[in-house]
Design a protein around this motif. Structure first.
Motif, short mmCIF file in Angstrom:
data_model
loop_
_atom_site.label_atom_id
_atom_site.label_comp_id
_atom_site.label_asym_id
_atom_site.label_seq_id
_atom_site.Cartn_x
_atom_site.Cartn_y
_atom_site.Cartn_z
N ARG A 38 0.83 -1.21 0.00
CA ARG A 38 0.00 0.00 0.00
C ARG A 38 0.87 1.27 0.00
O ARG A 38 0.57 2.24 -0.71
N ASP A 39 1.94 1.25 0.80
CA ASP A 39 2.81 2.42 0.86
C ASP A 39 3.56 2.63 -0.46
O ASP A 39 3.84 3.77 -0.85
N VAL A 40 3.89 1.55 -1.13
CA VAL A 40 4.53 1.67 -2.44
C VAL A 40 3.56 2.36 -3.41
O VAL A 40 3.96 3.24 -4.19
N GLU A 41 2.29 2.01 -3.33
CA GLU A 41 1.30 2.66 -4.19
C GLU A 41 1.16 4.14 -3.85
O GLU A 41 0.96 4.98 -4.73
N ARG A 42 1.27 4.47 -2.58
CA ARG A 42 1.22 5.88 -2.19
C ARG A 42 2.39 6.65 -2.80
O ARG A 42 2.24 7.78 -3.27
N LEU A 43 3.58 6.06 -2.79
CA LEU A 43 4.75 6.71 -3.40
C LEU A 43 4.55 6.90 -4.89
O LEU A 43 4.91 7.94 -5.46
N ARG A 44 3.98 5.91 -5.53
CA ARG A 44 3.73 6.03 -6.98
C ARG A 44 2.74 7.16 -7.26
O ARG A 44 2.89 7.90 -8.23
N THR A 45 1.74 7.27 -6.39
CA THR A 45 0.76 8.35 -6.56
C THR A 45 1.42 9.72 -6.43
O THR A 45 1.04 10.68 -7.11
N LEU A 46 2.43 9.81 -5.58
CA LEU A 46 3.16 11.06 -5.38
C LEU A 46 4.15 11.37 -6.50
O LEU A 46 4.74 12.44 -6.54
N GLY A 47 4.34 10.40 -7.41
CA GLY A 47 5.23 10.65 -8.54
C GLY A 47 6.55 9.91 -8.49
O GLY A 47 7.39 10.07 -9.37
N TYR A 48 6.77 9.09 -7.43
CA TYR A 48 8.02 8.33 -7.35
C TYR A 48 7.88 7.03 -8.15
O TYR A 48 6.96 6.23 -7.90
N PRO A 49 8.78 6.79 -9.10
CA PRO A 49 8.65 5.60 -9.96
C PRO A 49 9.19 4.34 -9.28
O PRO A 49 10.31 3.91 -9.53
N VAL A 50 8.40 3.73 -8.41
CA VAL A 50 8.81 2.50 -7.73
C VAL A 50 8.45 1.32 -8.61
O VAL A 50 7.28 1.10 -8.94
N GLN A 51 9.46 0.56 -9.00
CA GLN A 51 9.25 -0.59 -9.87
C GLN A 51 9.25 -1.87 -9.05
O GLN A 51 9.95 -1.97 -8.04
N ALA A 52 8.49 -2.85 -9.49
CA ALA A 52 8.42 -4.14 -8.80
C ALA A 52 8.71 -5.25 -9.79
O ALA A 52 8.25 -5.21 -10.93
N SER A 53 9.49 -6.24 -9.36
CA SER A 53 9.81 -7.39 -10.22
C SER A 53 9.65 -8.67 -9.41
O SER A 53 9.80 -8.68 -8.19
#
Length: 315
Positions: A38-53
């Motif tokens: 959920r926190d990763v999604e919050r960062l993405r919403t803020l504009g941080y490009p968090v990638q998951a593999s």
């Protein structure tokens, strides 16, 4: 931690390591893997490009930014921050320099592509020697000069009340100041300019082809600051390793070159070489005067005076 604090902590962790697994992040933050997602999604919403593999070696990774996260830094602020961090990375306090370098690395990872080239232009155009507090300079001037070094564009500016037109080659930072090494078109030779003494710095529309005879920027500026600018210059052969002697002589006072067999050559300049000679004597290393010849004669004169002073003191 509340949600905002936890998200900032997550961002800090992602900037410290290339890849984090979900369970590792959950353990560090003291939350569940579901909360991490959920926190990763919050960062993405803020504009941080968090990638998951997925799979072995997979996890969460902070990718290159497409846009700066909102409410943080605009373009000019990001570039100015990078300039300041780069200056701090070569500063006098080791821990502060390392921290500035880490911060610069983190900033580079989230910069938009349009800004990353600007920041890297500066880093590729900067060399340094020595450590210490520097005379402040305008970050905008540094960026103008860095872009000109990168793009091979002539620059004009005022210097010592005279206009100058140069081909900029490298920015060089010392323990005290920023310098520009450039080819002076009007004097047809390489010159070193103090950035804090420049005025009305502006790029021209003329491009130039980089010269093949460009000197080593840091070494050239260092020798110029410590030796060439003075009316009298001297060279000494010191019977000690260069690394040890460099630690014993201020970087702005002399240039030290390895000379093999555990010895080194010291080049220094001054208005009066007596001070340089006495400083060499106080290094507590055997040394020889290489140049100028009359300085060797001065050694004998000063030695006789010191012996006489010692004799009178013993009476």
């Amino acid at each position: 931690m509340d949600t905002a604090e936890r998200v900032l902590a997550l961002l800090g962790l992602l900037q410290q390591r290339a890849v984090w697994t979900g369970p590792a992040l959950a353990e560090r933050l003291g939350v569940t893997a579901r909360t991490v997602r959920r926190d990763v999604e919050r960062l993405r919403t803020l504009g941080y490009p968090v990638q998951a593999s997925q799979g072995v070696g997979g996890g969460y990774q902070l990718g290159p930014g497409q846009d700066l996260p909102p409410l943080l830094l605009d373009d000019e602020e990001a570039i100015a921050t990078a300039v300041s961090l780069l200056a701090g990375a070569g500063g006098g306090v080791a821990s502060a320099g390392e921290a500035a370098l880490r911060a610069l690395t983190k900033l580079d990872r989230v910069l938009p592509t349009r800004l990353r080239s600007e920041v890297r232009a500066l880093s590729e155009s900067v060399e340094s020697f020595g450590r210490g507090g520097r005379t402040p300079v305008d970050p905008d001037v540094l960026m103008v000069l860095a872009r000109a070094c990168r793009d091979h564009v002539e620059v004009e500016f005022g210097y010592a009340s005279r206009p100058r037109r140069v081909e900029p080659y490298r920015l060089v930072s010392s323990d005290r100041r920023w310098y520009l090494l450039a080819f002076d078109r009007d004097r047809d030779d390489w010159r070193t300019f103090r950035v804090d003494r420049m005025s009305e710095v502006a790029p021209r529309t003329w491009h130039f082809r980089p010269r093949e005879d460009a000197p080593d920027a840091a070494a050239y500026v260092h020798e110029g600051v410590a030796s060439r600018v003075y009316p009298q210059r001297a060279r000494f052969l010191v019977h000690a390793p260069a690394e040890r002697v460099r630690d014993e002589i201020p970087v702005s006072a002399a240039v030290v070159y390895p000379a093999g067999d555990g010895r080194c050559e010291v080049r220094a300049g001054a208005d009066n070489l007596d001070g340089v000679l006495l400083h060499m004597a106080l290094l507590d290393h055997d040394f020889e005067v290489l140049d100028p010849p009359e300085l060797a004669t001065r050694c004998h004169e000063l030695a006789a005076r010191l012996r006489a002073a010692g004799s009178r003191s013993g009476d």
